[in-house]
Structure formats: C-alpha cells, structure tokens
Design a protein around this motif. Structure first.
Motif, mmCIF file in Angstrom:
data_model
loop_
_atom_site.group_PDB
_atom_site.id
_atom_site.type_symbol
_atom_site.label_atom_id
_atom_site.label_comp_id
_atom_site.label_asym_id
_atom_site.label_seq_id
_atom_site.Cartn_x
_atom_site.Cartn_y
_atom_site.Cartn_z
ATOM 1 N N LEU A 718 25.940 45.813 42.879
ATOM 2 C CA LEU A 718 27.073 45.030 43.343
ATOM 3 C C LEU A 718 28.337 45.873 43.407
ATOM 4 O O LEU A 718 28.617 46.680 42.515
ATOM 5 C CB LEU A 718 27.311 43.845 42.404
ATOM 6 N N GLY A 719 29.105 45.662 44.471
ATOM 7 C CA GLY A 719 30.391 46.333 44.595
ATOM 8 C C GLY A 719 31.528 45.524 43.993
ATOM 9 O O GLY A 719 32.604 46.049 43.707
ATOM 10 N N ARG A 720 31.304 44.244 43.786
ATOM 11 C CA ARG A 720 32.304 43.375 43.171
ATOM 12 C C ARG A 720 31.604 42.127 42.647
ATOM 13 O O ARG A 720 30.458 41.848 43.010
ATOM 14 C CB ARG A 720 33.404 42.997 44.161
ATOM 15 N N ARG A 721 32.273 41.402 41.775
ATOM 16 C CA ARG A 721 31.718 40.183 41.193
ATOM 17 C C ARG A 721 32.779 39.087 41.238
ATOM 18 O O ARG A 721 33.972 39.345 41.034
ATOM 19 C CB ARG A 721 31.313 40.404 39.730
ATOM 20 N N LEU A 722 32.308 37.857 41.461
ATOM 21 C CA LEU A 722 33.198 36.702 41.377
ATOM 22 C C LEU A 722 33.287 36.273 39.911
ATOM 23 O O LEU A 722 32.274 35.946 39.294
ATOM 24 C CB LEU A 722 32.684 35.556 42.241
ATOM 25 N N VAL A 723 34.498 36.303 39.379
ATOM 26 C CA VAL A 723 34.744 36.086 37.947
ATOM 27 C C VAL A 723 35.603 34.830 37.779
ATOM 28 O O VAL A 723 36.462 34.528 38.613
ATOM 29 C CB VAL A 723 35.444 37.313 37.330
ATOM 30 N N GLN A 724 35.354 34.099 36.686
ATOM 31 C CA GLN A 724 36.158 32.930 36.344
ATOM 32 C C GLN A 724 37.219 33.341 35.327
ATOM 33 O O GLN A 724 36.958 34.122 34.403
ATOM 34 C CB GLN A 724 35.261 31.839 35.760
ATOM 35 N N PHE A 725 38.438 32.802 35.492
ATOM 36 C CA PHE A 725 39.554 33.152 34.613
ATOM 37 C C PHE A 725 40.197 31.879 34.062
ATOM 38 O O PHE A 725 40.370 30.888 34.776
ATOM 39 C CB PHE A 725 40.618 33.956 35.371
ATOM 40 N N LEU A 765 39.213 31.434 40.150
ATOM 41 C CA LEU A 765 38.119 32.336 40.480
ATOM 42 C C LEU A 765 38.681 33.486 41.305
ATOM 43 O O LEU A 765 39.642 33.312 42.065
ATOM 44 C CB LEU A 765 37.031 31.617 41.288
ATOM 45 N N GLY A 766 38.090 34.650 41.158
ATOM 46 C CA GLY A 766 38.539 35.795 41.943
ATOM 47 C C GLY A 766 37.538 36.928 41.858
ATOM 48 O O GLY A 766 36.795 37.057 40.876
ATOM 49 N N TYR A 767 37.507 37.749 42.896
ATOM 50 C CA TYR A 767 36.577 38.880 42.956
ATOM 51 C C TYR A 767 37.171 40.101 42.273
ATOM 52 O O TYR A 767 38.334 40.469 42.506
ATOM 53 C CB TYR A 767 36.242 39.216 44.410
ATOM 54 N N VAL A 768 36.349 40.721 41.429
ATOM 55 C CA VAL A 768 36.733 41.932 40.713
ATOM 56 C C VAL A 768 35.886 43.091 41.223
ATOM 57 O O VAL A 768 34.654 43.051 41.115
ATOM 58 C CB VAL A 768 36.519 41.765 39.191
ATOM 59 N N PRO A 769 36.493 44.130 41.813
ATOM 60 C CA PRO A 769 35.711 45.313 42.222
ATOM 61 C C PRO A 769 35.033 45.926 41.009
ATOM 62 O O PRO A 769 35.652 46.073 39.944
ATOM 63 C CB PRO A 769 36.774 46.250 42.805
#
Length: 811
Positions: A718-725, A765-769
């Motif tokens: 994976l190049g990035r992941r969707l993360v919950q904050f 939610l947001g994508y983290v490289p």
C-alpha cells in the motif's frame, strides 16, 4: 473554410471552454478535431468575463485544475504569440466578521495542504498592499501571491490558435442544428452556415454551448441543468497612479475589485440574482449586453464607496450587465452524458469559467482519450445531475440563489433555500409534524435533525457546535443505547434481472455475488485502476433477480456505469427507486420494537446479519434487510410506497420510546464506526485496498473489472492508508478538508468529519501516505489536525474506534 464530412470529434461552442477542449485534444494528437461556433469566438460570455485567476478551490482536484490553468495561461503567449494579459498580482480576501475570518483561516490551512502559497495577514498589512481600502472594520485577511488576472477573450484566442497550430479546424458562423444519433450513440452533427447546410459524421460531440447548452442538450434527450443569470460590474474612468493592485474580494459585501489599465472594476455576487433568458437565449445574441438595472446594483455600490472612497469621485466609464450560466449546486459539468454515448459536456461554469476552463479542457480531453477521468472528478461529473433538474422553473428559482452563494459564508451543512420540495418521501408530512428539519440531496427532502417541542425548526449556522448539536447527540445516543428510526427512502434502488444478471454482476462487482437467494452482499464496483466507481449492497432476490442499493446522490452515475458495461449479457437494468420507501430501524432495542409489529421470527438463528426476507409488519408487508450503516443491530425495511405511511404509523404506535433520527446522526454514527462515505472517503481515484475495503474483494471468484489492479497492489504494498482520527479536544469540530498533520508536517486533508458523541470528540477520516511502512509504523507517529490555523492533537486508529470487532451489529 470548407468543413469536412467526417471528424473524430465535433466541439460545439467557441468560448474559452470549447477552445480549451480543442487545444487539449489537439495536444494529445487528435488531428481530426472540428470546433463549430454559431457566431464568433468568445461572443457569448467569455468576452465580458472578469478574468480572475484564483488557484485555491474547495477540493484538492479542483485546485489542481485551477493551478493547471494558471500555469497554462502563463506559457500560452510564448507558444502562440497571442498576448494573454496574465499578471500574477496576487489576491486578498478580507473578512469583516469573526465567522468569515474563521472561514478564511480554514481556507488558508487548505491552501497549505494543497501546496498553494498563502499568508494570513492583518488589517495593517492589507492597508499596505491596498492603500485605497478602508480597513477599520477588517477582522483579518488572507493573501495568495500566486493568484492573478488575465484577458479572457485573448486567453480563448490563444487556445484557439494553439489548437489550429496542431491541426484542429475552427469554423465561425456555423450553427449546429442537430446532434444525430443511432443505437444510443452520437453519429455526428447537422450544421448550417447561412443558406448552406451539411453533416459531419462523428463518434463524439462536446457540448461547450454555455448558456445555450441546456436547450442544445435537451434536443438530444440529455439533461444539462443550467440557467443564465444577469451579472453586473462597473469600470471607472482612469484613476491617476492606480498601478497594478492585487485582486481584492470582500465577500461580506458581495464584491470583488480589480485594477486594469489604470481603471478600477467593481463586480458583484448579490444575494438574490436575476435569472435571464427564461424563454431561451436569443438566436441573435452576440457580444451583447443586457439592459442596465442600476437599482439592483446600487446596494453593492453604496458599500463599495464606503469601502473604497475613490469610487465617490471616480467617474463611471462602463456599467455592464451580461449573462453567465449557473448550475443548481454552483459546480460546473464535465464528462460523458449518461443518456447518450459519445455526448460529452464542458459547461455551466458559475462565473469561474476562465480559471476553470484550462484545467477542465485538459481533464476532459484526457478522459475522452482514455475512457476514464485522469483523477476523481465526481465534484463536477455530469452524472450527478438529476433528470428533473432540467425543469426550467426549478432552474430559474435555484440559480437566483446559487450566484450569491459564491460569496456567501460557506457554512458547514448549509442548505439551499430555493426550489425545494421536489422529491418527498411518503412520510414527509409525518416527519415534518414531528419537528423534522429537512436538507436536500439530489432533490430529495431528507430529515437532517428533529427539533424539540418549543425549539425553532431551523438551521442557525456557525463554525462551532451548531444549534442542533444536542439534537444530534440525543438521536445518536438513542441509536447507540435504545432504538432510532431513519427515513432513507432516498436510497437509489436498481433491479438487475434476467438469465445473464449473475454473470453481469460478477464481472462488475469485486465481492462474491453468487450467493443464496436472500443474502445481502456489501461490495464495490471498481475501475481498471482498482479505484472505486460505486459503493453498494447487492441483494439476491431470486436466481435471476438482484436489488442494488446505492446512495441517492450517485444513482445516475451508477445506472450509467451499469448500462455502459452491460454488453451482451442478457440482463435488464431498471431504476425502481420510487417504488419503495426505506425505514432504517437501528439500535440494540430494534429487535424488540420490530417484534411488536411483526409475528415473524427475528432471532439471529432465523434472521442473521446479511439476510433479507419478507416479513409481515402491521397489516402490510416489508422486505427486511439485516444490515447497518450505523454499527448497531438493525434492519432496513423496504416497504411498497403505498403501504409506507401505514407501516410508519404502526411502528410509532407500537413503540413510544422510538426516537426519530436524521441524517446528521446517521453520519456521526457511521464515522464512529469508520464506515466510508462515497465522494469523500472513497472515489474512483482511491484504490479499494488503500481504502481499507479489501475484506469486500474476492480475487479468487474469477475475473472482474479491477481484479488485476487489486493483485498488483497486494503484491506491491500500500502507498497510503485510510486512517480514523479522534480529536483530543472535545470542543473542536471537524467537517471536511481540514489539514492532516503527521509529525509536524502537513500530509493531506480530512476526507470527512463529524462529531462522535459516543467517543466524546470530533472524528475524521483521512489518507496517510505510508509507502514501505507497516501498520504499526503508521500508528507510531504523532498526529494533529489543523483547524483554522490551530493544530489539535488527534489519536489515530486503523480499526474502528467504536466496536472494532463489529459485534453489536450481529448480536
């Protein structure tokens, strides 16, 4: 010019949009491009546009397109020899209220996230940059030094010349009288030039008709919902020593200013606009102005003379009123029309056509070349338009509001006030009587929250906790601890049936669709890049019949995707949205409530999670789907519309403890569970594995669209992941597009946000490289979210923070 009998594409309309599409197609090597303009290039709207080039838009990809336009225009003069008048003078937006200042500071954070140079400045700095401005009541401002202004007509002429230099043919004085079609696809255009008539065979046309575009599209059965409005500005006599000032926006006074050739321009986006051309745009309209209406403009001028005293003494050289086209949601249209293959659209620019057309032309050309958009363009995709929106009364009412909204406060959850009530649930009046405060999506009236007795059933907008915050909390916690009911009749519902239905859906869906009748499958439809084209459930009704449930806003998009890929499979696709109401009964008490109105066995053994079956309810029937978008035990009840009111009444009578819930509570519940929202958290640009939805993909079932891209991503990582904050400050609020900060550096934006009432703070939610990183390494960092310039610490999680094992839905 002698016109060819055949072309690869015919572009209709010679404004800046059409010229940009021609230029970019020619740049891609398309040599048989023909652009037809009914009169002369730029004669509709382009010639009188203000020519403002502002790079920052409301999303990353719209900003990408605007920045592309600015870079393109900077090089056009050297490429074509046509002066474009582009000057990078920068822009200043000033706030006269604390609320507007909050909005500007949020925009500054967004600019940093999108790599747009920005600075927050105070009144003294504004005065230094703009000596003529009264700043005594200015609260704050933002400065974007990369912004500028240009000569709109010459930009279009430069694009046209660049297109011709690469082989495109551009003909003026040629009117397209019809777009011909056969078998659901474009076959060419009929044209007329004076007394001469002809036909050009072509597999594609592009409607760049501007304010004429709606009626042109309608003649081909295509919905292009736009309407012209009067748009006003004035230009002063020359003012000594004026110089090149930044573009100035004072949105609290509905005004923008620019200096040009020693004169000052004042333009307006008044709160209530004047629609124009209700009977169609006159055929002879060419470089024309509309009648003056100084009384309409006078309130703006009064504020301007106080804001900039030079207007008290400068003479007025020109008072101009010209038409521009506006859309129901203030976003333009791009892409292939769902009703007719090969019919493409680039129109409806809502007064930002100059800054938009360069990038839009590039994106559309690449889309036409590849068959897929170059990146997520759902925000402006023509497939978001609803067929009813071509209604002229609807458009006339709506665009009287949307013009002014460009400079109105862009509050979170702001609702349209005009052209409401077009699409209503069978229980609309029931909900209204019980305090429902409605919002609108795709024309559907949907209860967003419920006012208490004695509370005003209306929105009062702000950037903090809104007037309905406690209402949302009560509804949210009712779902978490008791039982709540949502009216989700607006769901899009599509039947796919026939002997080839299974084979067809297996090819389009990433999950296993060959399940027993009555099973519900959560799945995505992917593109060849592994991006998510649709997020849906598929319920197998019988051996050869399936029900697809999609968001109401994406129904037309999803229908178009299905029909585009049907091919030779023996299946029928039918929109059955209006046939059934949907009531979502959710919460730990939902089984008990349903048992009071239904004699059917609702136990886990008889009706497990992921199963749909018909049940008796009251004196009617419903199809009960055991699924959940809120993360609790519950059922979606699909009820024939003629029985919907009875079923609702039966539920309310049987369960006085039942809480009616709105869409705001639905969204806050789903974000606590980390459930994705299409258009924000997942788009056609987001890979299904990086979105964390690999559990809904079955590579071993056989071939399906996107399978190879899934296999490649699994192999490459994976190049990035969707993360919950979760924000650590319980008073801070998240909405969308706040800057995401990892170890002190901005790395992206919040894709969606709401308040997690059970978790005790705002959730996003947001994508983290994360190329080359493990999940543990991603979570080991320190995260913050920047809100209006202030950074707030946040806890990060890859698993849902609420009920991470999803036990509550299955209890």
């Amino acid at each position: 010019m002698e016109l060819p009998r055949q072309a690869r594409v015919v572009i209709i309309g010679g404004g800046v949009s059409g010229c940009s599409v021609a230029y970019h197609l020619a740049k891609l090597g398309w040599t048989d491009v023909v652009l037809l303009e009914r009169r002369r290039l730029t004669c509709g709207t382009t010639w009188h546009a203000a020519g403002l080039v502002g790079q920052l838009r409301g999303s990353q990809n719209m900003t990408r397109l605007a920045k592309y336009s600015a870079d393109l225009y900077a090089g056009l003069e050297a490429e074509t020899g046509v002066a474009t008048g582009l000057r990078q003078v920068g822009s200043i937006s000033v706030a006269l209220t604390a609320e507007r200042h909050e909005e500007l500071l949020r925009q500054a954070s967004l600019a940093r996230a999108f790599d747009v140079e920005v600075a927050e400045i105070g009144p003294a700095e504004v005065k230094a940059m703009y000596p003529h401005l009264e700043v005594g009541d200015v609260v704050g401002a933002v400065h974007l030094p990369g912004d500028g202004q240009c000569d709109p007509a010459n930009i279009a002429m430069a694009l046209a010349k660049g297109a011709r230099m690469r082989g495109a043919r551009i003909a003026e004085g040629v009117k397209v009288t019809a777009v011909t079609q056969a078998g659901g696809r474009v076959t060419g255009v009929d044209w007329q030039a004076g007394e001469t008539r002809g036909h050009i065979a072509a597999g594609m046309v592009v409607n760049c008709g501007g304010m004429w575009g709606r009626d042109l599209a309608a003649s081909s059965g295509v919905s292009l919902p736009l309407h012209a409005c009067e748009h006003f500005y004035l230009v002063t006599e020359p003012i000594a020593g004026l110089g090149h000032l930044p573009v100035l926006r004072v949105p609290d006074e509905c005004a923008y200013y620019k200096s040009d050739a020693g004169k000052m321009m004042l333009g307006a986006f008044e709160p209530k606009a004047k629609p124009w051309g209700m009977a169609g745009i006159p055929e002879e309209f060419e470089f024309d102005a509309l009648p003056e209406d100084f009384a309409h403009f006078e309130p703006i001028l009064e504020m301007a003379t106080a804001r900039m005293p030079m207007f008290q003494t400068a003479g007025i050289h020109t008072f101009f009123n010209g038409p521009e086209s506006f859309t129901p949601d203030d976003r333009y249209y791009l892409g292939e029309a769902p009703e007719l293959g090969g019919y493409w659209v680039a129109a409806g620019y809502n007064s930002i056509g100059i800054v938009s057309s360069g990038g839009a032309g590039m994106a559309l050309a690449q889309w036409m070349e590849d068959g897929v958009p170059p990146f997520d363009l759902w925000e402006v995709d023509i497939r978001r338009a609803q067929p009813f929106q071509r209604n002229r009364r609807y458009l006339r009412e709506r665009v009287s509001e949307t013009l002014g909204l460009l400079y109105a406060d862009h509050w979170p959850n702001r609702q349209m006030a005009t052209a409401r009530g077009v699409r209503r649930s069978p229980i609309h009046e029931h909900l209204k009587a019980r305090g429902a405060v409605f919002g609108e999506v795709a024309g559907w009236e949907r209860a967003n929250w419920f006012a208490r007795d004695g509370q005003a059933a209306e929105y009062r907008y702000c950037w903090g906790k809104p007037n309905w915050f406690e209402n949302q909390r009560a509804e949210h916690m009712a779902v978490r601890e008791g039982v709540g009911l949502f009216d989700m009749t607006s769901f899009g519902k599509i039947r796919v049936e026939g002997p080839g239905a299974l084979r067809f859906l297996q090819r389009l869906c990433a999950n296993q669709i060959d399940v027993a009748a009555g099973r519900i499958v959560y799945t995505q439809m992917l593109n060849l890049r592994g991006g998510i084209e649709s997020d849906l459930t598929v319920t197998r009704l019988s051996e050869a019949a399936f029900l697809l449930v999609v968001p109401g806003a994406t129904l037309q998009r999803d229908l178009a995707w299905l029909r585009r890929h049907l091919g030779g499979d023996l299946a029928v696709i039918t929109d059955v949205t209006a046939a059934e109401a949907v009531f979502c009964l959710m919460g730990p008490g939902s089984r008990e409530v349903l048992a009071r109105v239904s004699p059917d066995d609702l136990s886990n053994a008889a009706h497990p999670f992921g199963v749909a079956r018909e049940i008796e309810i009251g004196m009617g029937l419903a199809r009960a789907h055991r699924v959940s978008y809120v993360g609790e035990l519950g059922w979606e009840l699909y009820v024939s519309t003629d029985q919907a009111a009875h079923v609702f009444e039966a539920l309310m009578e049987a369960a006085p403890e039942l809480t009616l819930c709105g869409l705001h509570a639905l969204d806050s519940c789903r974000i606590e569970k980390g459930f994705r929202h299409f258009g924000h958290d997942i788009t056609d640009e987001d890979h299904v594995l990086e979105a964390g939805l690999g559990f809904a993909v079955r590579e071993d079932k056989g071939d399906f669209i996107g399978r190879e891209a899934v296999l490649r991503k699994r192999a490459a990582g994976l190049g990035r992941r969707l993360v919950q904050f979760l924000l650590e400050d319980p008073e801070a609020m998240l909405f969308h597009n706040e800057a995401l900060v990892r170890d002190g550096r901005i790395i992206g934006v919040v894709s969606s946000g709401n308040y997690g009432h059970a978790l005790g703070g705002a959730v996003g939610l947001g994508y983290v490289p994360c190329a080359g990183e493990s999940a543990a390494e991603v979570l080991a960092s320190a995260y913050e979210i920047e809100i209006a310039g202030r950074r707030v610490a946040a806890t990060a999680s890859l698993a849902p923070m609420y009920d991470p094992k999803a036990e509550r839905m299955r209890m």
